[in-house]
Design a protein around this motif. Structure first.
Motif, PDB file in Angstrom:
ATOM      1  N   LYS A  10      37.737  44.412  52.235  1.00  0.00           N
ATOM      2  CA  LYS A  10      38.048  45.289  53.372  1.00  0.00           C
ATOM      3  C   LYS A  10      37.472  44.748  54.676  1.00  0.00           C
ATOM      4  O   LYS A  10      38.078  44.902  55.736  1.00  0.00           O
ATOM      5  N   ASP A  11      36.313  44.099  54.602  1.00  0.00           N
ATOM      6  CA  ASP A  11      35.729  43.500  55.800  1.00  0.00           C
ATOM      7  C   ASP A  11      36.622  42.390  56.355  1.00  0.00           C
ATOM      8  O   ASP A  11      36.856  42.305  57.564  1.00  0.00           O
ATOM      9  N   PHE A  12      37.122  41.545  55.459  1.00  0.00           N
ATOM     10  CA  PHE A  12      38.032  40.476  55.896  1.00  0.00           C
ATOM     11  C   PHE A  12      39.335  41.063  56.439  1.00  0.00           C
ATOM     12  O   PHE A  12      39.874  40.574  57.431  1.00  0.00           O
ATOM     13  N   LEU A  13      39.841  42.103  55.798  1.00  0.00           N
ATOM     14  CA  LEU A  13      41.080  42.725  56.265  1.00  0.00           C
ATOM     15  C   LEU A  13      40.911  43.355  57.644  1.00  0.00           C
ATOM     16  O   LEU A  13      41.853  43.380  58.434  1.00  0.00           O
ATOM     17  N   GLN A  14      39.712  43.855  57.926  1.00  0.00           N
ATOM     18  CA  GLN A  14      39.464  44.431  59.250  1.00  0.00           C
ATOM     19  C   GLN A  14      39.451  43.346  60.322  1.00  0.00           C
ATOM     20  O   GLN A  14      39.878  43.578  61.449  1.00  0.00           O
ATOM     21  N   ARG A  15      38.988  42.166  59.951  1.00  0.00           N
ATOM     22  CA  ARG A  15      39.014  41.036  60.895  1.00  0.00           C
ATOM     23  C   ARG A  15      40.449  40.628  61.196  1.00  0.00           C
ATOM     24  O   ARG A  15      40.820  40.423  62.348  1.00  0.00           O
ATOM     25  N   CYS A  16      41.232  40.470  60.148  1.00  0.00           N
ATOM     26  CA  CYS A  16      42.665  40.167  60.272  1.00  0.00           C
ATOM     27  C   CYS A  16      43.327  40.598  58.971  1.00  0.00           C
ATOM     28  O   CYS A  16      42.940  40.134  57.897  1.00  0.00           O
ATOM     29  N   PRO A  17      44.314  41.501  59.047  1.00  0.00           N
ATOM     30  CA  PRO A  17      44.876  42.077  57.826  1.00  0.00           C
ATOM     31  C   PRO A  17      45.938  41.226  57.126  1.00  0.00           C
ATOM     32  O   PRO A  17      46.675  41.738  56.288  1.00  0.00           O
ATOM     33  N   LEU A  18      45.994  39.953  57.465  1.00  0.00           N
ATOM     34  CA  LEU A  18      47.016  39.090  56.872  1.00  0.00           C
ATOM     35  C   LEU A  18      46.414  38.183  55.796  1.00  0.00           C
ATOM     36  O   LEU A  18      45.357  37.584  56.004  1.00  0.00           O
ATOM     37  N   VAL A  19      47.099  38.114  54.665  1.00  0.00           N
ATOM     38  CA  VAL A  19      46.735  37.196  53.587  1.00  0.00           C
ATOM     39  C   VAL A  19      47.797  36.107  53.530  1.00  0.00           C
ATOM     40  O   VAL A  19      48.982  36.401  53.319  1.00  0.00           O
ATOM     41  N   ALA A  20      47.398  34.865  53.746  1.00  0.00           N
ATOM     42  CA  ALA A  20      48.339  33.751  53.704  1.00  0.00           C
ATOM     43  C   ALA A  20      48.522  33.296  52.263  1.00  0.00           C
ATOM     44  O   ALA A  20      47.566  32.868  51.610  1.00  0.00           O
ATOM     45  N   ILE A  21      49.758  33.395  51.763  1.00  0.00           N
ATOM     46  CA  ILE A  21      50.077  32.984  50.394  1.00  0.00           C
ATOM     47  C   ILE A  21      50.720  31.598  50.458  1.00  0.00           C
ATOM     48  O   ILE A  21      51.853  31.448  50.925  1.00  0.00           O
ATOM     49  N   LEU A  22      49.990  30.582  49.993  1.00  0.00           N
ATOM     50  CA  LEU A  22      50.447  29.196  50.132  1.00  0.00           C
ATOM     51  C   LEU A  22      51.103  28.704  48.844  1.00  0.00           C
ATOM     52  O   LEU A  22      50.648  27.741  48.213  1.00  0.00           O
ATOM     53  N   SER A  45      43.179  22.732  45.067  1.00  0.00           N
ATOM     54  CA  SER A  45      43.382  23.240  46.436  1.00  0.00           C
ATOM     55  C   SER A  45      42.359  24.325  46.770  1.00  0.00           C
ATOM     56  O   SER A  45      41.799  24.356  47.874  1.00  0.00           O
ATOM     57  N   ILE A  46      42.110  25.201  45.802  1.00  0.00           N
ATOM     58  CA  ILE A  46      41.110  26.261  46.005  1.00  0.00           C
ATOM     59  C   ILE A  46      39.733  25.634  46.212  1.00  0.00           C
ATOM     60  O   ILE A  46      38.981  26.052  47.107  1.00  0.00           O
ATOM     61  N   ARG A  47      39.406  24.622  45.421  1.00  0.00           N
ATOM     62  CA  ARG A  47      38.103  23.959  45.546  1.00  0.00           C
ATOM     63  C   ARG A  47      37.928  23.375  46.948  1.00  0.00           C
ATOM     64  O   ARG A  47      36.869  23.523  47.583  1.00  0.00           O
ATOM     65  N   ARG A  48      38.976  22.725  47.441  1.00  0.00           N
ATOM     66  CA  ARG A  48      38.885  22.099  48.767  1.00  0.00           C
ATOM     67  C   ARG A  48      38.751  23.142  49.874  1.00  0.00           C
ATOM     68  O   ARG A  48      37.962  22.970  50.818  1.00  0.00           O
ATOM     69  N   THR A  60      49.091  34.865  41.625  1.00  0.00           N
ATOM     70  CA  THR A  60      49.891  34.719  40.405  1.00  0.00           C
ATOM     71  C   THR A  60      48.992  34.440  39.206  1.00  0.00           C
ATOM     72  O   THR A  60      49.266  33.565  38.380  1.00  0.00           O
ATOM     73  N   VAL A  61      47.881  35.163  39.132  1.00  0.00           N
ATOM     74  CA  VAL A  61      46.956  35.011  38.007  1.00  0.00           C
ATOM     75  C   VAL A  61      47.435  35.927  36.878  1.00  0.00           C
ATOM     76  O   VAL A  61      47.457  37.143  37.029  1.00  0.00           O
ATOM     77  N   PRO A  89      48.680  30.392  44.949  1.00  0.00           N
ATOM     78  CA  PRO A  89      49.220  30.819  43.658  1.00  0.00           C
ATOM     79  C   PRO A  89      49.037  29.742  42.588  1.00  0.00           C
ATOM     80  O   PRO A  89      49.145  28.544  42.871  1.00  0.00           O
ATOM     81  N   LEU A  90      48.770  30.192  41.368  1.00  0.00           N
ATOM     82  CA  LEU A  90      48.514  29.245  40.283  1.00  0.00           C
ATOM     83  C   LEU A  90      49.753  28.474  39.839  1.00  0.00           C
ATOM     84  O   LEU A  90      49.625  27.517  39.074  1.00  0.00           O
ATOM     85  N   ASN A  91      50.940  28.879  40.326  1.00  0.00           N
ATOM     86  CA  ASN A  91      52.123  28.079  40.007  1.00  0.00           C
ATOM     87  C   ASN A  91      52.414  27.064  41.116  1.00  0.00           C
ATOM     88  O   ASN A  91      53.544  26.607  41.283  1.00  0.00           O
TER      89      ASN A  91
END
Length: 206
Positions: A4-16, A51-54, A69-70, A42-44
């Motif tokens: 919720k704290d991150f969403l208050q900063r910016c409510p957008l989730v970038a799905i790559l 990518s997540i690690r980087r 997509t977990v 996404p895991l697919n």
């Protein structure tokens, strides 16, 4: 900081979806420069855990990075080991939620009915993903929020773009998962930055 704290900063989730490890850091930089700090791989996608690690190594606590997509609870441990702090599902599976929480991550599972929403919250979900949002409406969201526990964060995902953010926001959406409207395979970092800019501007209208 929580979801919720991150969403208050910016409510957008970038799905790559479809992003490759060798391009993910430049795309992450572009998103962060536009104020978008929640990034889902996404895991697919090709080599998603790399990518997540980087991303996690590059941005640390400045961004909330994780997997989408977990489907398998067993994947939660390897996502956490890579530095991921967020698990997003397309479906209502309390087992994945519990596995994510046991691994110390935030869980944002997908749901479509009140019964699914209550079961996921009981399992420990930090927020809920209304999916597919194209099959629902802002009126449906408003009705759901009237019966769910006060403060429940719901993020419509699917078909959300700059031009239709306002009615969802007015109905009470805490945030939005943005897929092709922010990234398609092959998009350059500059293209992603331009898309992100348009979406953030759309928030201003909302």
């Amino acid at each position: 900081m929580g979801v919720k704290d991150f969403l208050q900063r910016c409510p957008l989730v970038a799905i790559l979806r479809g992003v490759k490890p060798e391009e993910v850091e430049a795309i992450g930089d572009a998103l962060m420069a536009e104020g978008i700090a929640i990034i889902e791989v996404p895991l697919n996608s090709p080599e998603p855990v790399e990518s997540i690690r980087r991303l996690a190594a590059r941005f640390g606590d400045r961004a909330l990075v994780g997997a989408g997509t977990v489907l398998d609870p067993a994947d939660c441990a390897r996502i956490a080991a890579a530095g991921g702090r967020l698990v997003v599902t397309p479906h209502a599976d309390p087992e994945v939620v519990r596995a994510a929480k046991q691994a110390g991550m935030f869980a944002v599972p997908g749901f479509f009915t009140p019964a699914e929403a209550f079961a996921l919250l009981k399992a420990g979900a930090d927020a809920l993903k209304l999916f597919p949002a194209e099959a629902a409406s802002p009126a449906v969201l408003k009705a759901l929020l009237a019966v769910l526990p006060k403060g429940t964060a719901i993020l419509p995902v699917g078909g959300v773009e700059a031009r239709n953010l306002a009615p969802w926001r007015a109905a009470g959406a805490a945030g939005f998962g943005i897929g092709s409207a922010i990234y398609k395979p092959g998009d350059s970092a500059a293209t992603v930055a331009a898309k992100a800019r348009a979406l953030v501007a759309g928030l201003g209208g909302a």
